[in-house]
Design an enzyme around this catalytic site. Structure first.
Site, PDB file in Angstrom:
ATOM      1  N   HIS A  87     -40.310  48.608 -21.976  1.00  0.00           N
ATOM      2  CA  HIS A  87     -40.771  48.143 -23.485  1.00  0.00           C
ATOM      3  C   HIS A  87     -41.385  49.359 -24.282  1.00  0.00           C
ATOM      4  O   HIS A  87     -41.034  49.503 -25.610  1.00  0.00           O
ATOM      5  CB  HIS A  87     -41.875  47.096 -23.396  1.00  0.00           C
ATOM      6  CG  HIS A  87     -41.273  45.812 -22.755  1.00  0.00           C
ATOM      7  ND1 HIS A  87     -41.659  45.665 -21.257  1.00  0.00           N
ATOM      8  CD2 HIS A  87     -40.433  44.843 -23.292  1.00  0.00           C
ATOM      9  CE1 HIS A  87     -41.009  44.368 -21.056  1.00  0.00           C
ATOM     10  NE2 HIS A  87     -40.375  43.900 -22.210  1.00  0.00           N
ATOM     11  N   GLY A 134     -33.316  46.659 -25.469  1.00  0.00           N
ATOM     12  CA  GLY A 134     -32.985  47.729 -24.119  1.00  0.00           C
ATOM     13  C   GLY A 134     -31.437  47.168 -24.003  1.00  0.00           C
ATOM     14  O   GLY A 134     -30.887  46.188 -24.148  1.00  0.00           O
ATOM     15  N   ASP A 142     -30.330  44.824 -20.811  1.00  0.00           N
ATOM     16  CA  ASP A 142     -29.623  43.373 -21.152  1.00  0.00           C
ATOM     17  C   ASP A 142     -28.549  43.854 -21.889  1.00  0.00           C
ATOM     18  O   ASP A 142     -28.580  43.473 -23.188  1.00  0.00           O
ATOM     19  CB  ASP A 142     -30.849  42.610 -21.780  1.00  0.00           C
ATOM     20  CG  ASP A 142     -32.029  42.531 -20.909  1.00  0.00           C
ATOM     21  OD1 ASP A 142     -31.983  41.902 -19.957  1.00  0.00           O
ATOM     22  OD2 ASP A 142     -33.147  42.830 -21.429  1.00  0.00           O
TER      23      ASP A 142
HETATM   24  O1  PAF Z   1     -35.480  40.699 -23.804  1.00  0.00           O
HETATM   25  C1  PAF Z   1     -36.403  39.943 -24.014  1.00  0.00           C
HETATM   26  O2  PAF Z   1     -37.557  40.014 -23.870  1.00  0.00           O
HETATM   27  C2  PAF Z   1     -36.219  38.570 -24.869  1.00  0.00           C
HETATM   28  O3  PAF Z   1     -34.735  38.003 -24.480  1.00  0.00           O
HETATM   29  C3  PAF Z   1     -36.264  38.356 -26.176  1.00  0.00           C
HETATM   30  C4  PAF Z   1     -35.021  39.395 -26.850  1.00  0.00           C
HETATM   31  C5  PAF Z   1     -37.537  39.150 -26.635  1.00  0.00           C
HETATM   32  C6  PAF Z   1     -36.040  37.140 -26.726  1.00  0.00           C
HETATM   33  O4  PAF Z   1     -37.073  36.208 -26.152  1.00  0.00           O
END
Ligand code: PAF
Length: 277
Positions: free
Chosen positions: A37, A147, A150
């Protein structure tokens, strides 16, 4: 750093920044923040005068209520990390703010949502697209950062933004890994020590597959490497053309994305790698 529990509080800050002509980058999260993050935040920080982060554990993207219940929640640590990274405002809304009473609108990428990881987790990408659409509308950023781990989520969000003519740039940020190759994920803390030791098998399998020049050979290599780890159960294995997100086959002639998911105890982990010819 401004901490907003209500959307209206964020609106006030956003209008001041907009009036001053400042650009805004958005990082949406479900909390339980880690270095992955923080790479999104750093990318947004480098590009924009203002960075907004959101922390919202989105109920509509969880199929299994137990998964939602046990999703790690570490708000104090998350806020400290965001503040240290120079975030200007964080929105931490209640579900009732995001899904107001009577809420009935959903956003769905009709083809992509049902494929690959979406076939294993029905409804997941509908929940993601719906909440990301809402968060983009709330913050109205110039760019939003997601990211590459995903991989399908990123494809769903790009498709939605194109299809709905949303005026935002979507930026993909490379996966951040632990020293042993395990992709950073908020779920990693739920692994038992034994499963934590086994989990880097996913990145090893992707690394081995990246050496193959044919899609069938890539698949066989992944099945073999993951199959050698008794604690891992391969759940999903999809190799798609990076440009169209349709299944890839035959010799490698264009970039492909390999997406895998595997179960370790009761934790499902995903990983991804793009491979070019
Ligand atoms: O990747 C994530 O953490 C979640 O899928 C997101 C994009 C914040 C949506 O809830």
């Amino acid at each position: 750093m401004l901490i907003c529990r209500r959307i209206a509080e964020l609106d006030r800050a956003l209008s001041d920044w907009r009036r001053a002509g400042e650009s805004v980058g958005l990082v949406t999260t479900m909390g339980a923040l880690h270095a992955g993050h923080m790479a999104l935040v750093a990318a947004a920080r480098a590009d924009h005068a203002r960075v907004v982060a959101t922390i919202f554990v989105n109920p509509t993207q969880f199929g299994d209520p137990k998964d939602l219940e046990t999703y790690p929640r570490t708000e104090a640590e998350d806020l400290a990390m965001l503040k240290a990274a120079g975030v200007d405002a964080v929105l931490i809304p209640d579900a009732s703010e995001i899904y107001p009473e009577g809420d009935e609108t959903i956003v769905e990428t009709t083809r992509l949502a049902g494929l690959f990881h979406g076939a294993v987790r029905p409804g997941h990408f509908r929940g993601v697209a719906t909440v990301v659409c809402k968060l983009l509308n709330i913050a109205g950023p110039d760019a939003a950062y997601f990211g590459e781990k995903d991989y399908q989520q990123l494809a769903v969000i790009r498709r939605m933004v194109t299809d709905l003519h949303m005026k935002v740039r979507i930026v993909g940020v490379p996966t951040v890994r632990e020293a042993d190759g395990l992709a950073m994920s908020s779920r990693n803390v739920r692994l038992t020590p034994e499963d934590r030791s086994a989990a880097p098998v996913l990145s090893r399998a992707l690394e081995a597959a990246a050496g193959e020049r044919d899609v069938a050979a890539m698949e066989a290599t992944i099945r073999r490497v993951v199959g050698e780890e008794p604690r891992a159960t391969l759940k999903g294995l999809d190799i798609v053309r990076a440009d169209t997100f349709t299944p890839a086959e035959g010799p490698l002639t264009a970039p492909v994305g390999i997406m895998i998911s595997a179960q370790f105890g009761d934790v499902l982990l995903i990983d991804q790698r793009e491979v070019s010819p």
